[in-house]
Scaffold this motif. Structure first.
Motif, PDB file in Angstrom:
ATOM      1  N   PRO A   1      -5.535  -9.374   8.143  1.00  0.00           N
ATOM      2  CA  PRO A   1      -5.680 -10.500   8.627  1.00  0.00           C
ATOM      3  C   PRO A   1      -6.058 -10.646  10.066  1.00  0.00           C
ATOM      4  O   PRO A   1      -6.052  -8.836  10.917  1.00  0.00           O
ATOM      5  CB  PRO A   1      -4.221 -10.849   8.867  1.00  0.00           C
ATOM      6  CG  PRO A   1      -3.811  -9.256   8.301  1.00  0.00           C
ATOM      7  CD  PRO A   1      -5.005  -8.470   7.805  1.00  0.00           C
ATOM      8  N   VAL A   2      -7.179 -11.222  10.733  1.00  0.00           N
ATOM      9  CA  VAL A   2      -7.305 -11.829  12.166  1.00  0.00           C
ATOM     10  C   VAL A   2      -6.325 -12.673  12.576  1.00  0.00           C
ATOM     11  O   VAL A   2      -6.294 -13.872  12.287  1.00  0.00           O
ATOM     12  CB  VAL A   2      -8.917 -12.203  11.794  1.00  0.00           C
ATOM     13  CG1 VAL A   2      -9.094 -11.895  13.211  1.00  0.00           C
ATOM     14  CG2 VAL A   2      -9.794 -10.781  11.996  1.00  0.00           C
ATOM     15  N   TYR A   3      -6.004 -12.432  14.013  1.00  0.00           N
ATOM     16  CA  TYR A   3      -5.305 -13.688  14.206  1.00  0.00           C
ATOM     17  C   TYR A   3      -5.178 -13.014  15.598  1.00  0.00           C
ATOM     18  O   TYR A   3      -5.521 -12.314  16.389  1.00  0.00           O
ATOM     19  CB  TYR A   3      -3.515 -13.925  13.941  1.00  0.00           C
ATOM     20  CG  TYR A   3      -3.230 -12.745  14.037  1.00  0.00           C
ATOM     21  CD1 TYR A   3      -1.920 -12.032  15.032  1.00  0.00           C
ATOM     22  CD2 TYR A   3      -3.303 -11.479  13.061  1.00  0.00           C
ATOM     23  CE1 TYR A   3      -1.666 -11.136  14.501  1.00  0.00           C
ATOM     24  CE2 TYR A   3      -2.208 -10.526  12.739  1.00  0.00           C
ATOM     25  CZ  TYR A   3      -2.116 -10.075  14.111  1.00  0.00           C
ATOM     26  OH  TYR A   3      -0.951  -9.040  13.754  1.00  0.00           O
ATOM     27  N   SER A   4      -4.830 -14.135  16.894  1.00  0.00           N
ATOM     28  CA  SER A   4      -5.101 -13.801  18.281  1.00  0.00           C
ATOM     29  C   SER A   4      -6.345 -13.806  18.858  1.00  0.00           C
ATOM     30  O   SER A   4      -6.221 -12.299  19.764  1.00  0.00           O
ATOM     31  CB  SER A   4      -3.729 -12.961  18.697  1.00  0.00           C
ATOM     32  OG  SER A   4      -2.826 -13.821  18.639  1.00  0.00           O
ATOM     33  N   SER A   5      -7.957 -13.659  18.236  1.00  0.00           N
ATOM     34  CA  SER A   5      -8.746 -13.525  18.872  1.00  0.00           C
ATOM     35  C   SER A   5      -9.634 -14.045  20.029  1.00  0.00           C
ATOM     36  O   SER A   5      -8.866 -14.788  20.088  1.00  0.00           O
ATOM     37  CB  SER A   5     -10.047 -13.830  17.779  1.00  0.00           C
ATOM     38  OG  SER A   5     -11.346 -13.347  17.910  1.00  0.00           O
ATOM     39  N   GLY A   6     -10.322 -13.024  20.517  1.00  0.00           N
ATOM     40  CA  GLY A   6     -10.480 -14.008  21.667  1.00  0.00           C
ATOM     41  C   GLY A   6     -11.464 -14.134  21.700  1.00  0.00           C
ATOM     42  O   GLY A   6     -11.651 -15.316  23.150  1.00  0.00           O
ATOM     43  N   THR A   7     -12.308 -14.717  20.598  1.00  0.00           N
ATOM     44  CA  THR A   7     -13.214 -15.918  20.052  1.00  0.00           C
ATOM     45  C   THR A   7     -12.878 -16.893  19.933  1.00  0.00           C
ATOM     46  O   THR A   7     -12.592 -18.010  19.265  1.00  0.00           O
ATOM     47  CB  THR A   7     -14.602 -14.865  18.944  1.00  0.00           C
ATOM     48  OG1 THR A   7     -13.292 -15.335  18.161  1.00  0.00           O
ATOM     49  CG2 THR A   7     -15.019 -14.134  19.827  1.00  0.00           C
ATOM     50  N   GLY A   8     -11.352 -16.643  19.730  1.00  0.00           N
ATOM     51  CA  GLY A   8     -10.523 -18.229  19.249  1.00  0.00           C
ATOM     52  C   GLY A   8     -10.700 -18.159  17.364  1.00  0.00           C
ATOM     53  O   GLY A   8     -10.140 -19.389  17.018  1.00  0.00           O
ATOM     54  N   TYR A   9     -11.087 -17.643  16.994  1.00  0.00           N
ATOM     55  CA  TYR A   9     -11.178 -17.349  14.957  1.00  0.00           C
ATOM     56  C   TYR A   9      -9.816 -16.620  15.258  1.00  0.00           C
ATOM     57  O   TYR A   9      -9.084 -15.978  15.420  1.00  0.00           O
ATOM     58  CB  TYR A   9     -12.409 -16.570  14.956  1.00  0.00           C
ATOM     59  CG  TYR A   9     -13.592 -16.918  15.286  1.00  0.00           C
ATOM     60  CD1 TYR A   9     -14.374 -18.332  14.514  1.00  0.00           C
ATOM     61  CD2 TYR A   9     -14.820 -16.459  16.038  1.00  0.00           C
ATOM     62  CE1 TYR A   9     -15.650 -18.666  14.352  1.00  0.00           C
ATOM     63  CE2 TYR A   9     -16.154 -16.799  16.114  1.00  0.00           C
ATOM     64  CZ  TYR A   9     -16.608 -18.109  15.380  1.00  0.00           C
ATOM     65  OH  TYR A   9     -17.707 -18.891  15.583  1.00  0.00           O
ATOM     66  N   SER A  10      -9.321 -17.520  14.018  1.00  0.00           N
ATOM     67  CA  SER A  10      -7.865 -17.004  13.247  1.00  0.00           C
ATOM     68  C   SER A  10      -8.119 -17.364  12.089  1.00  0.00           C
ATOM     69  O   SER A  10      -8.251 -18.349  11.586  1.00  0.00           O
ATOM     70  CB  SER A  10      -6.993 -17.950  14.336  1.00  0.00           C
ATOM     71  OG  SER A  10      -5.861 -16.563  13.243  1.00  0.00           O
TER      72      SER A  10
ATOM     73  N   VAL B   1       1.033 -20.746  17.659  1.00  0.00           N
ATOM     74  CA  VAL B   1       1.276 -19.347  17.752  1.00  0.00           C
ATOM     75  C   VAL B   1       1.520 -18.809  16.162  1.00  0.00           C
ATOM     76  O   VAL B   1       1.402 -19.376  15.502  1.00  0.00           O
ATOM     77  CB  VAL B   1       2.630 -19.435  18.118  1.00  0.00           C
ATOM     78  CG1 VAL B   1       3.282 -19.833  19.587  1.00  0.00           C
ATOM     79  CG2 VAL B   1       4.050 -19.969  17.065  1.00  0.00           C
ATOM     80  N   VAL B   2       1.146 -17.543  16.277  1.00  0.00           N
ATOM     81  CA  VAL B   2       1.157 -16.968  14.928  1.00  0.00           C
ATOM     82  C   VAL B   2       2.389 -16.950  14.207  1.00  0.00           C
ATOM     83  O   VAL B   2       3.234 -16.338  15.078  1.00  0.00           O
ATOM     84  CB  VAL B   2       1.134 -15.029  15.198  1.00  0.00           C
ATOM     85  CG1 VAL B   2       0.466 -14.545  13.430  1.00  0.00           C
ATOM     86  CG2 VAL B   2      -0.854 -15.636  15.294  1.00  0.00           C
ATOM     87  N   GLU B   3       2.602 -17.495  13.520  1.00  0.00           N
ATOM     88  CA  GLU B   3       4.251 -17.979  12.338  1.00  0.00           C
ATOM     89  C   GLU B   3       4.607 -16.831  11.990  1.00  0.00           C
ATOM     90  O   GLU B   3       3.576 -16.124  11.056  1.00  0.00           O
ATOM     91  CB  GLU B   3       4.307 -18.970  12.142  1.00  0.00           C
ATOM     92  CG  GLU B   3       4.235 -19.990  12.155  1.00  0.00           C
ATOM     93  CD  GLU B   3       5.472 -20.756  13.323  1.00  0.00           C
ATOM     94  OE1 GLU B   3       6.052 -19.390  13.362  1.00  0.00           O
ATOM     95  OE2 GLU B   3       5.195 -21.152  14.702  1.00  0.00           O
ATOM     96  N   SER B   4       5.547 -15.907  12.316  1.00  0.00           N
ATOM     97  CA  SER B   4       5.719 -14.547  11.385  1.00  0.00           C
ATOM     98  C   SER B   4       7.498 -14.447  11.380  1.00  0.00           C
ATOM     99  O   SER B   4       8.034 -13.667  11.642  1.00  0.00           O
ATOM    100  CB  SER B   4       5.514 -13.404  12.268  1.00  0.00           C
ATOM    101  OG  SER B   4       5.800 -12.281  11.974  1.00  0.00           O
ATOM    102  N   PRO B   5       7.678 -15.171  10.205  1.00  0.00           N
ATOM    103  CA  PRO B   5       8.797 -15.097   9.790  1.00  0.00           C
ATOM    104  C   PRO B   5       9.705 -14.419   9.262  1.00  0.00           C
ATOM    105  O   PRO B   5      10.566 -13.343   9.811  1.00  0.00           O
ATOM    106  CB  PRO B   5       8.720 -15.657   8.372  1.00  0.00           C
ATOM    107  CG  PRO B   5       7.824 -16.221   8.317  1.00  0.00           C
ATOM    108  CD  PRO B   5       6.824 -15.611   9.250  1.00  0.00           C
ATOM    109  N   ASN B   6       8.881 -12.835   9.308  1.00  0.00           N
ATOM    110  CA  ASN B   6       9.493 -11.370   8.834  1.00  0.00           C
ATOM    111  C   ASN B   6       9.543 -10.806   9.987  1.00  0.00           C
ATOM    112  O   ASN B   6       9.328  -9.778   9.485  1.00  0.00           O
ATOM    113  CB  ASN B   6       8.871 -10.766   7.760  1.00  0.00           C
ATOM    114  CG  ASN B   6       9.034 -11.943   6.385  1.00  0.00           C
ATOM    115  OD1 ASN B   6      10.556 -12.344   5.804  1.00  0.00           O
ATOM    116  ND2 ASN B   6       7.651 -12.679   5.791  1.00  0.00           N
ATOM    117  N   ASN B   7       8.313 -10.775  10.863  1.00  0.00           N
ATOM    118  CA  ASN B   7       8.524 -10.155  12.452  1.00  0.00           C
ATOM    119  C   ASN B   7       7.322  -9.525  12.262  1.00  0.00           C
ATOM    120  O   ASN B   7       7.653  -8.129  12.032  1.00  0.00           O
ATOM    121  CB  ASN B   7       9.519  -9.602  12.463  1.00  0.00           C
ATOM    122  CG  ASN B   7       9.670  -9.214  14.408  1.00  0.00           C
ATOM    123  OD1 ASN B   7       8.594  -9.866  14.850  1.00  0.00           O
ATOM    124  ND2 ASN B   7      10.087  -8.054  14.319  1.00  0.00           N
TER     125      ASN B   7
END
Length: 158
Positions: free
Chosen positions: A53-62, A71-77
C-alpha cells in the motif's frame, strides 16, 4: 490475492518509454496509475495483484483514505494493513462480478462494481486518524462501500 512486498512494483507494458503506455502501481513516477487490479490467468485462475500500500506519497498519489479524510485512517494502528483492507475489498468484489475483466459487470460509463464506490466510506465511527466503518471480531476496519444493485434499484424507484 497476491500481496506484493514493499518496494516491489508491477506495471503493464513494462519498459515502455511513455508514461501513458507504461502504467504502474502508485509510486513517485508519472506512470503511476493504479493501486491494485484483478485479472484471469491463461489457466483460468482469477487473481488480484495487490501491491504494497502507498500513502502519504510525496507526489500526492495515495491508495488510502487521505483524499476523503485528509489523513491516513488507521483504526488498528497499522497503516500498511489498514490501507490495504479497502483495495482488497474492492478487488475481491470485482473478481467475483468480473473475473475475466472482459465479459463481467460494467456500468454504462465502463466502471466495474468496485469502482462505483471507490473512496466512498459511508458513516464512520471512531476518532480522526482511527476512523472505521466496520467491526469484525472486535477489530475495526475502514473499507469502501460496495455497490448494491438492490439498493440502487430502491433509490431510483423511490
Amino acid at each position: 490475492m497476491l500481496y506484493l512486498p514493499k518496494h516491489v512494483e508491477s506495471c503493464f507494458n513494462a519498459g515502455s518509454t511513455t508514461s501513458s503506455a507504461n502504467q504502474c502501481t502508485i509510486n513517485y513516477e508519472p506512470s503511476a496509475a493504479y493501486c491494485a487490479y484483478h485479472s484471469e490467468a491463461s489457466t483460468g485462475a482469477v487473481y488480484a495483484n495487490m501491491p504494497y500500500p502507498v500513502y502519504s506519497s510525496g507526489t500526492g498519489y495515495s491508495c488510502a483514505s487521505e483524499g476523503t479524510f485528509g489523513v491516513v485512517e488507521s483504526p488498528n494502528n497499522n497503516p500498511d494493513g489498514d490501507v490495504e483492507i479497502s483495495p482488497s475489498s474492492h478487488e475481491v468484489s470485482e473478481a467475483i462480478t468480473d473475473p475475466d475483466t472482459s465479459t463481467g459487470w460494467y456500468d454504462s460509463s465502463g466502471y466495474e462494481i468496485g469502482d462505483e464506490c471507490a473512496y466512498v466510506y459511508g458513516t464512520t465511527s471512531g476518532s480522526a486518524g482511527a476512523l472505521y466503518n466496520q467491526t469484525i471480531n472486535g477489530l475495526h476496519f475502514l473499507t469502501q462501500e460496495e455497490f448494491s444493485n438492490k439498493d440502487y434499484n430502491i433509490l431510483i424507484n423511490s
